[in-house]
Motif scaffolding. Structure first.
Motif, mmCIF file in Angstrom:
data_model
loop_
_atom_site.group_PDB
_atom_site.id
_atom_site.type_symbol
_atom_site.label_atom_id
_atom_site.label_comp_id
_atom_site.label_asym_id
_atom_site.label_seq_id
_atom_site.Cartn_x
_atom_site.Cartn_y
_atom_site.Cartn_z
ATOM 1 N N HIS A 1 0.836 -1.213 0.000
ATOM 2 C CA HIS A 1 0.000 0.000 0.000
ATOM 3 C C HIS A 1 0.870 1.263 0.000
ATOM 4 O O HIS A 1 0.441 2.315 -0.485
ATOM 5 N N SER A 2 2.097 1.159 0.489
ATOM 6 C CA SER A 2 3.005 2.325 0.454
ATOM 7 C C SER A 2 3.309 2.734 -0.984
ATOM 8 O O SER A 2 3.556 3.914 -1.256
ATOM 9 N N HIS B 1 0.399 5.054 -1.719
ATOM 10 C CA HIS B 1 0.538 6.359 -1.031
ATOM 11 C C HIS B 1 1.597 7.217 -1.740
ATOM 12 O O HIS B 1 1.413 8.405 -1.948
ATOM 13 N N MET C 1 -6.808 -6.560 8.270
ATOM 14 C CA MET C 1 -6.284 -7.805 7.717
ATOM 15 C C MET C 1 -6.047 -7.672 6.222
ATOM 16 O O MET C 1 -6.742 -8.233 5.389
ATOM 17 N N GLY D 1 -2.324 -6.789 3.587
ATOM 18 C CA GLY D 1 -0.984 -7.341 3.350
ATOM 19 C C GLY D 1 -0.163 -7.439 4.635
ATOM 20 O O GLY D 1 0.351 -8.510 4.977
ATOM 21 N N LEU D 2 -0.020 -6.329 5.332
ATOM 22 C CA LEU D 2 0.748 -6.354 6.576
ATOM 23 C C LEU D 2 0.019 -7.150 7.650
ATOM 24 O O LEU D 2 0.614 -7.951 8.377
ATOM 25 N N SER E 1 -10.903 -6.498 12.394
ATOM 26 C CA SER E 1 -11.122 -6.140 10.999
ATOM 27 C C SER E 1 -12.422 -5.349 10.921
ATOM 28 O O SER E 1 -13.241 -5.411 11.840
ATOM 29 N N GLN E 2 -12.629 -4.643 9.809
ATOM 30 C CA GLN E 2 -13.852 -3.830 9.728
ATOM 31 C C GLN E 2 -15.102 -4.695 9.801
ATOM 32 O O GLN E 2 -16.093 -4.307 10.417
ATOM 33 N N LYS F 1 -13.624 -11.783 6.425
ATOM 34 C CA LYS F 1 -12.400 -12.577 6.271
ATOM 35 C C LYS F 1 -12.118 -13.438 7.514
ATOM 36 O O LYS F 1 -11.006 -13.906 7.699
ATOM 37 N N VAL G 1 1.971 0.834 12.439
ATOM 38 C CA VAL G 1 2.801 0.670 11.247
ATOM 39 C C VAL G 1 2.053 1.220 10.032
ATOM 40 O O VAL G 1 2.674 1.641 9.063
ATOM 41 N N ALA H 1 0.380 3.873 7.755
ATOM 42 C CA ALA H 1 0.943 5.214 7.569
ATOM 43 C C ALA H 1 0.019 6.112 6.750
ATOM 44 O O ALA H 1 0.375 6.560 5.659
ATOM 45 N N SER I 1 6.704 2.309 14.145
ATOM 46 C CA SER I 1 7.819 1.425 13.798
ATOM 47 C C SER I 1 7.929 1.385 12.280
ATOM 48 O O SER I 1 6.907 1.368 11.588
ATOM 49 N N ILE J 1 9.710 -0.542 8.977
ATOM 50 C CA ILE J 1 10.328 -1.774 8.437
ATOM 51 C C ILE J 1 11.239 -2.450 9.471
ATOM 52 O O ILE J 1 10.828 -2.670 10.606
ATOM 53 N N ARG K 1 -1.815 -10.488 -0.599
ATOM 54 C CA ARG K 1 -0.805 -9.634 -1.216
ATOM 55 C C ARG K 1 -0.756 -9.941 -2.694
ATOM 56 O O ARG K 1 -0.686 -11.124 -3.090
#
Ligand code: NAP
Ligand code: ZN
Length: 349
Positions: free
Chosen positions: A42-43, A46, A183, A185-186, A205-206, A210, A267, A269, A291, A293, A338
């Motif tokens: 997702h980074s 962004h 829930m 990728g990370l 989770s929302q 899942k 984590v 962001a 935190s 990586i 992912r």
């Protein structure tokens, strides 16, 4: 110069287009990697959409890179042609500051060099893993254990290490109650890793869509945050919460789930500020932390841990022509869990 095929965006709202990029000729300590798979984080979204600030275009994202060494510089000692290797979010750092000396290059006081979207020490703009080749100094390359397939190795280079590092730092272990928020990728890696470390794991989770997957991946409990009762039921119960959500959420509600002395580590962001009421922390001596990586040594340790405990991501392999579609699905929280690009499909037709 080495010419690589790549997929780039040319503006913040741009679709991906085939292009070529130049990789530098090998320096003494460089390795040339033929990229086999690249994960979608997702980074990447962004960054490419300029949500974290302006970037230069064309931009080739990708910092979950798995491939094979095809050439080495004259003084390379750690890798040989044919080795299975990975590259994550960093390609360089100063090597001299206290953070680098400690092996925490991600916190380099002089600024580590990101795998894409940054100027490196050669004065060149770095371009990432949605491409066929990359040249990286050997100190920022990690070895992929033989029993981890390259497609499944790719997401470990960011999603894996970003969740492994805080779980280790804040002591996820038997007897500890860990919650994972989101829930994707990370998040799904956090569930698997925390479970492998022996912690008791709860997913927040929302929705419950899942849930079956979450329980299969190692969660002990699974709750929907859309249901307000979740927050009353679970009040003051977790030692550690890992928040992987890519959007702004109400932090006070989540901080209320921490036990005395508990820590919530962000984590995720999102570009927006995440305001909190200080009384969410004071009465229970709670901490709100971040935190980023993990260092290169810790990334290798994580890969070896994943190989030993068989902790691998759930992936959907896509072709280079499906990146735009995959990004839309990530944005819709419809990733299981992912997306990984098969770089062999990157002929620049
Ligand atoms: P992802 O696959 O899109 O997962 C994010 C999850 O957050 C979604 O699956 C969804 O989970 C939840 N979510 C999304 N929008 C939400 C909303 N509006 N409200 C509540 N929950 C929402 O993304 P990712 O690749 O895992 O990355 C997650 C975040 O971590 C991103 O912000 C990314 O930039 C950041 N990141 C940080 C680092 C670091 O070093 N700190 C490294 C990598 C990535 P549910 O469907 O389960 O609710
Ligand atoms: Zn990432």
């Amino acid at each position: 110069m080495i010419t690589a095929n790549a997929r780039a965006v040319f503006s913040s709202d741009g679709p991906f287009k085939p292009t070529t990029i130049e990789r530098r000729d090998l320096d003494a300590h460089d390795v040339l990697i033929e990229i086999k798979y690249a994960g979608i984080c997702h980074s990447d979204i962004h960054t490419a959409r300029a949500e974290w600030g302006q970037v230069q275009y064309p931009l080739v994202p990708g910092h979950e890179i798995a491939g094979i060494v095809t050439q080495i510089g004259s003084q390379v000692t750690k890798y040989a042609v044919g080795d299975r290797v990975g590259v994550g979010c960093m390609v360089d750092s100063c090597g001299e500051c206290v953070s680098c000396q400690k092996g925490e290059e991600q916190y380099c006081l002089n600024g580590m060099t990101g795998t894409y979207g940054e100027i490196d020490k050669y004065g060149q703009y770095t371009q990432g893993g949605y491409s066929t080749h990359i040249v990286v100094t050997e100190d920022f390359v990690v070895r992929i254990p033989d029993n981890i397939p390259l497609d499944k190795a790719a997401p470990l280079l960011c999603a894996g290490i970003t969740t492994y590092s805080p779980l280790r730092h804040w002591g996820a272990a038997p007897g500890k109650k860990v919650a994972v928020v989101g829930m994707g990728g990370l998040g799904h890696m956090a569930v698997k890793l925390a479970h492998a470390m022996g912690a008791q794991v709860t997913v927040l989770s929302q929705t419950l869509k899942k849930k079956e997957d979450g329980m299969r991946l190692g969660a002990d409990e699974y709750y929907a945050t859309a249901n307000p009762e979740t927050f009353t039921k679970l009040a003051s119960s977790f030692d550690l919460i890992i928040n992987t959500v890519s959007a702004k959420i109400d932090m006070d509600s989540y901080l209320s789930l921490l036990a005395v002395d508990g820590t919530l580590v962000n984590v995720g962001a999102p570009p927006e500020a995440l305001p909190i009421q200080i009384f969410s922390l004071i009465p229970s001596r709670r901490s709100f932390a971040g935190s980023m990586i993990g260092g290169i040594r810790e990334t290798q340790e994580m890969l070896d841990f994943c190989a030993e405990y068989d902790v691998l991501p759930e992936i959907e392999v896509i072709s280079a022509n499906q990146i735009d579609e995959a990004w839309e699905r990530v944005l819709a929280s419809d990733v299981r869990y992912r997306f990984v690009i098969d770089i062999s499909t990157m002929g620049n037709e």
